[in-house]
Motif scaffolding. Structure first.
Motif, PDB file in Angstrom:
ATOM      1  N   SER A 177       0.143 -19.523  63.047  1.00 29.14           N
ATOM      2  CA  SER A 177      -0.784 -20.660  63.055  1.00 29.14           C
ATOM      3  C   SER A 177      -2.200 -20.229  62.685  1.00 29.14           C
ATOM      4  N   ILE A 178      -2.588 -19.026  63.081  1.00 34.93           N
ATOM      5  CA  ILE A 178      -3.858 -18.431  62.650  1.00 34.93           C
ATOM      6  C   ILE A 178      -3.511 -17.193  61.829  1.00 34.93           C
ATOM      7  N   PHE A 179      -3.732 -17.285  60.541  1.00 27.62           N
ATOM      8  CA  PHE A 179      -3.345 -16.224  59.608  1.00 27.62           C
ATOM      9  C   PHE A 179      -4.593 -15.410  59.264  1.00 27.62           C
ATOM     10  N   THR A 180      -4.651 -14.173  59.748  1.00 21.81           N
ATOM     11  CA  THR A 180      -5.820 -13.317  59.546  1.00 21.81           C
ATOM     12  C   THR A 180      -5.502 -12.233  58.528  1.00 21.81           C
ATOM     13  N   THR A 181      -6.383 -12.088  57.559  1.00 21.35           N
ATOM     14  CA  THR A 181      -6.176 -11.079  56.524  1.00 21.35           C
ATOM     15  C   THR A 181      -7.523 -10.626  55.981  1.00 21.35           C
ATOM     16  N   HIS A 182      -7.492  -9.707  55.028  1.00 19.98           N
ATOM     17  CA  HIS A 182      -8.718  -9.191  54.417  1.00 19.98           C
ATOM     18  C   HIS A 182      -8.963  -9.900  53.085  1.00 19.98           C
ATOM     19  N   SER A 195      -9.896 -15.541  58.849  1.00 17.23           N
ATOM     20  CA  SER A 195      -8.771 -16.221  59.485  1.00 17.23           C
ATOM     21  C   SER A 195      -8.599 -17.600  58.862  1.00 17.23           C
ATOM     22  N   PHE A 196      -7.359 -17.928  58.528  1.00 16.07           N
ATOM     23  CA  PHE A 196      -7.028 -19.204  57.905  1.00 16.07           C
ATOM     24  C   PHE A 196      -6.137 -19.998  58.865  1.00 16.07           C
ATOM     25  N   VAL A 197      -6.479 -21.271  59.033  1.00 14.49           N
ATOM     26  CA  VAL A 197      -5.746 -22.139  59.951  1.00 14.49           C
ATOM     27  C   VAL A 197      -4.600 -22.807  59.196  1.00 14.49           C
ATOM     28  N   ARG A 198      -3.402 -22.638  59.715  1.00 11.70           N
ATOM     29  CA  ARG A 198      -2.231 -23.227  59.058  1.00 11.70           C
ATOM     30  C   ARG A 198      -2.208 -24.733  59.268  1.00 11.70           C
ATOM     31  N   GLU A 199      -1.922 -25.459  58.208  1.00  9.31           N
ATOM     32  CA  GLU A 199      -1.733 -26.905  58.285  1.00  9.31           C
ATOM     33  C   GLU A 199      -0.253 -27.211  58.066  1.00  9.31           C
ATOM     34  N   GLY A 200       0.332 -27.959  58.970  1.00  4.47           N
ATOM     35  CA  GLY A 200       1.745 -28.285  58.837  1.00  4.47           C
ATOM     36  C   GLY A 200       2.633 -27.235  59.474  1.00  4.47           C
ATOM     37  N   LEU A 227      -5.370 -20.590  46.373  1.00  7.37           N
ATOM     38  CA  LEU A 227      -4.442 -19.553  45.942  1.00  7.37           C
ATOM     39  C   LEU A 227      -3.045 -19.939  46.411  1.00  7.37           C
ATOM     40  N   TYR A 228      -2.125 -20.092  45.466  1.00 10.97           N
ATOM     41  CA  TYR A 228      -0.744 -20.454  45.775  1.00 10.97           C
ATOM     42  C   TYR A 228       0.108 -19.188  45.696  1.00 10.97           C
ATOM     43  N   VAL A 229       0.630 -18.771  46.853  1.00 13.95           N
ATOM     44  CA  VAL A 229       1.339 -17.497  46.964  1.00 13.95           C
ATOM     45  C   VAL A 229       2.837 -17.747  47.089  1.00 13.95           C
ATOM     46  N   HIS A 230       3.611 -17.064  46.256  1.00 13.76           N
ATOM     47  CA  HIS A 230       5.067 -17.126  46.323  1.00 13.76           C
ATOM     48  C   HIS A 230       5.532 -16.220  47.458  1.00 13.76           C
ATOM     49  N   CYS A 231       6.045 -16.816  48.527  1.00 14.07           N
ATOM     50  CA  CYS A 231       6.439 -16.052  49.715  1.00 14.07           C
ATOM     51  C   CYS A 231       7.846 -15.480  49.567  1.00 14.07           C
ATOM     52  N   GLN A 232       8.226 -14.665  50.540  1.00 13.40           N
ATOM     53  CA  GLN A 232       9.479 -13.916  50.447  1.00 13.40           C
ATOM     54  C   GLN A 232      10.722 -14.779  50.615  1.00 13.40           C
ATOM     55  N   ASN A 233      10.583 -15.952  51.217  1.00 15.29           N
ATOM     56  CA  ASN A 233      11.747 -16.839  51.340  1.00 15.29           C
ATOM     57  C   ASN A 233      11.706 -17.934  50.281  1.00 15.29           C
ATOM     58  N   ASP A 234      10.952 -17.671  49.191  1.00 19.97           N
ATOM     59  CA  ASP A 234      10.814 -18.584  48.052  1.00 19.97           C
ATOM     60  C   ASP A 234      10.059 -19.864  48.393  1.00 19.97           C
ATOM     61  N   SER A 235       9.317 -19.854  49.483  1.00 24.13           N
ATOM     62  CA  SER A 235       8.389 -20.949  49.756  1.00 24.13           C
ATOM     63  C   SER A 235       7.043 -20.609  49.112  1.00 24.13           C
ATOM     64  N   MET A 237       2.871 -20.673  49.785  1.00 25.39           N
ATOM     65  CA  MET A 237       1.792 -20.799  50.765  1.00 25.39           C
ATOM     66  C   MET A 237       0.477 -21.023  50.024  1.00 25.39           C
ATOM     67  N   ARG A 238      -0.223 -22.083  50.379  1.00 20.35           N
ATOM     68  CA  ARG A 238      -1.513 -22.383  49.756  1.00 20.35           C
ATOM     69  C   ARG A 238      -2.641 -21.915  50.668  1.00 20.35           C
ATOM     70  N   ILE A 239      -3.551 -21.134  50.115  1.00 23.21           N
ATOM     71  CA  ILE A 239      -4.710 -20.654  50.855  1.00 23.21           C
ATOM     72  C   ILE A 239      -5.959 -21.187  50.165  1.00 23.21           C
ATOM     73  N   THR A 240      -6.710 -22.026  50.873  1.00 22.99           N
ATOM     74  CA  THR A 240      -7.950 -22.576  50.331  1.00 22.99           C
ATOM     75  C   THR A 240      -9.097 -21.689  50.780  1.00 22.99           C
ATOM     76  N   LEU A 241      -9.672 -20.954  49.861  1.00 24.90           N
ATOM     77  CA  LEU A 241     -10.670 -19.949  50.214  1.00 24.90           C
ATOM     78  C   LEU A 241     -11.993 -20.561  50.654  1.00 24.90           C
ATOM     79  N   CYS A 242     -12.286 -21.783  50.204  1.00 22.64           N
ATOM     80  CA  CYS A 242     -13.587 -22.367  50.520  1.00 22.64           C
ATOM     81  C   CYS A 242     -13.665 -22.896  51.948  1.00 22.64           C
ATOM     82  N   ASP A 243     -12.529 -23.306  52.538  1.00 22.29           N
ATOM     83  CA  ASP A 243     -12.584 -23.865  53.892  1.00 22.29           C
ATOM     84  C   ASP A 243     -11.622 -23.186  54.862  1.00 22.29           C
ATOM     85  N   ASP A 244     -11.082 -22.017  54.482  1.00 22.50           N
ATOM     86  CA  ASP A 244     -10.251 -21.201  55.373  1.00 22.50           C
ATOM     87  C   ASP A 244      -9.029 -21.953  55.892  1.00 22.50           C
ATOM     88  N   LYS A 245      -8.310 -22.637  54.976  1.00 20.06           N
ATOM     89  CA  LYS A 245      -7.081 -23.339  55.366  1.00 20.06           C
ATOM     90  C   LYS A 245      -5.995 -23.049  54.335  1.00 20.06           C
TER      91      LYS A 245
END
Length: 245
Positions: A177-182, A195-200, A227-235, A237-245
């Motif tokens: 739910s709180i995704f922290t990375t560099h 830290s990015f807050v997961r929506e949904g 940033l749209y990231v292709h995850c390991q289970n083929d989902s 993940m969207r990361i919005t860098l401007c608002d940390d979501k």
């Protein structure tokens, strides 16, 4: 301008030069929607053209090939060793690319300008025991000089219970739910924890991510500040860098 009809606002934006229009696009979501829907910014930059592209092999050799017209080859070098410093000759694998910029190991290169810059050392993932994958976020329309690099932790192939230094269990949600990375910012010129807050709902669990752990199979696309990231289970993940979501 909030009281004006959208058509009138679009008419005002249409009189702005490209740099001012790009800056206005970042002020409000409504302004961004008006500019993008009517393609006002793109119209000022047309015609767009593709001068060349790299083809990367997805195997251990990591081969790369540059395709372009003969006329382009005289201006843009597909041979990175033509302009990289001597110390980079043994490590020119392309980790990622975005809108003309190439991300190498601790270096960003621009084949069009034949310039490169050495980056601060890459950090380890905030999640201990996971593998790092780095993605480049760059939009020259918004800011020709600014780019960011996002570290995405890759779930290891071994089972979580077998690695005592990993805090997550097999049934843990991923991403949390709180995704922290560099994240590296070229403006601040340093890596920072964000830290990015997961929506949904979560894309899955840690166990779901074991199916495909190879870093070279992971890709990302940067579009309109996200940033749209292709995850390991083929989902995805969207990361919005401007608002940390």
């Amino acid at each position: 301008m909030d009281l004006l009809p959208d058509d009138m606002v679009a008419s005002i934006f249409g009189r702005l030069p490209p740099c001012s229009l790009a800056a206005s696009r970042c002020v409000r979501r409504k302004w961004c929607a008006i500019i993008d829907t009517r393609r006002l910014l793109r119209a000022d930059l047309l015609p767009l053209r593709l001068d060349g592209f790299f083809f990367l092999e997805e195997d251990l050799r990591g081969g790369k090939y540059f395709f372009s017209r003969p006329s382009t080859g005289r201006r843009i070098s597909g041979r990175l060793t033509d302009f990289l410093p001597d110390e980079c000759y043994g490590d020119t694998m392309i980790l990622d690319h975005c809108n003309g910029l190439l991300l190498l190991w601790e270096r960003v290169a621009n084949p069009a300008t034949r310039q490169s810059v050495h980056l601060p050392p890459f950090p380890d993932p905030c999640t201990e025991g996971f593998y790092p994958v780095f993605f480049l976020a760059y939009d020259p329309i918004v800011s020709p000089q600014h780019y960011e690099i996002v570290l995405i932790p890759l779930v290891p192939s071994t089972r979580i219970e077998e690695s005592s230094n990993i805090k997550f269990r097999e049934d843990s949600e991923w991403p949390p739910s709180i995704f922290t990375t560099h994240v590296f910012s070229s403006t601040k010129w340093r890596w920072e924890e964000r830290s990015f807050v997961r929506e949904g709902e979560a894309a899955g669990t840690i166990a779901d991510m074991h199916s495909d752990w190879q870093a070279r199979r992971r890709h990302a696309v940067y579009v309109r500040g996200a940033l749209y990231v292709h995850c390991q289970n083929d989902s995805v993940m969207r990361i919005t860098l401007c608002d940390d979501k």
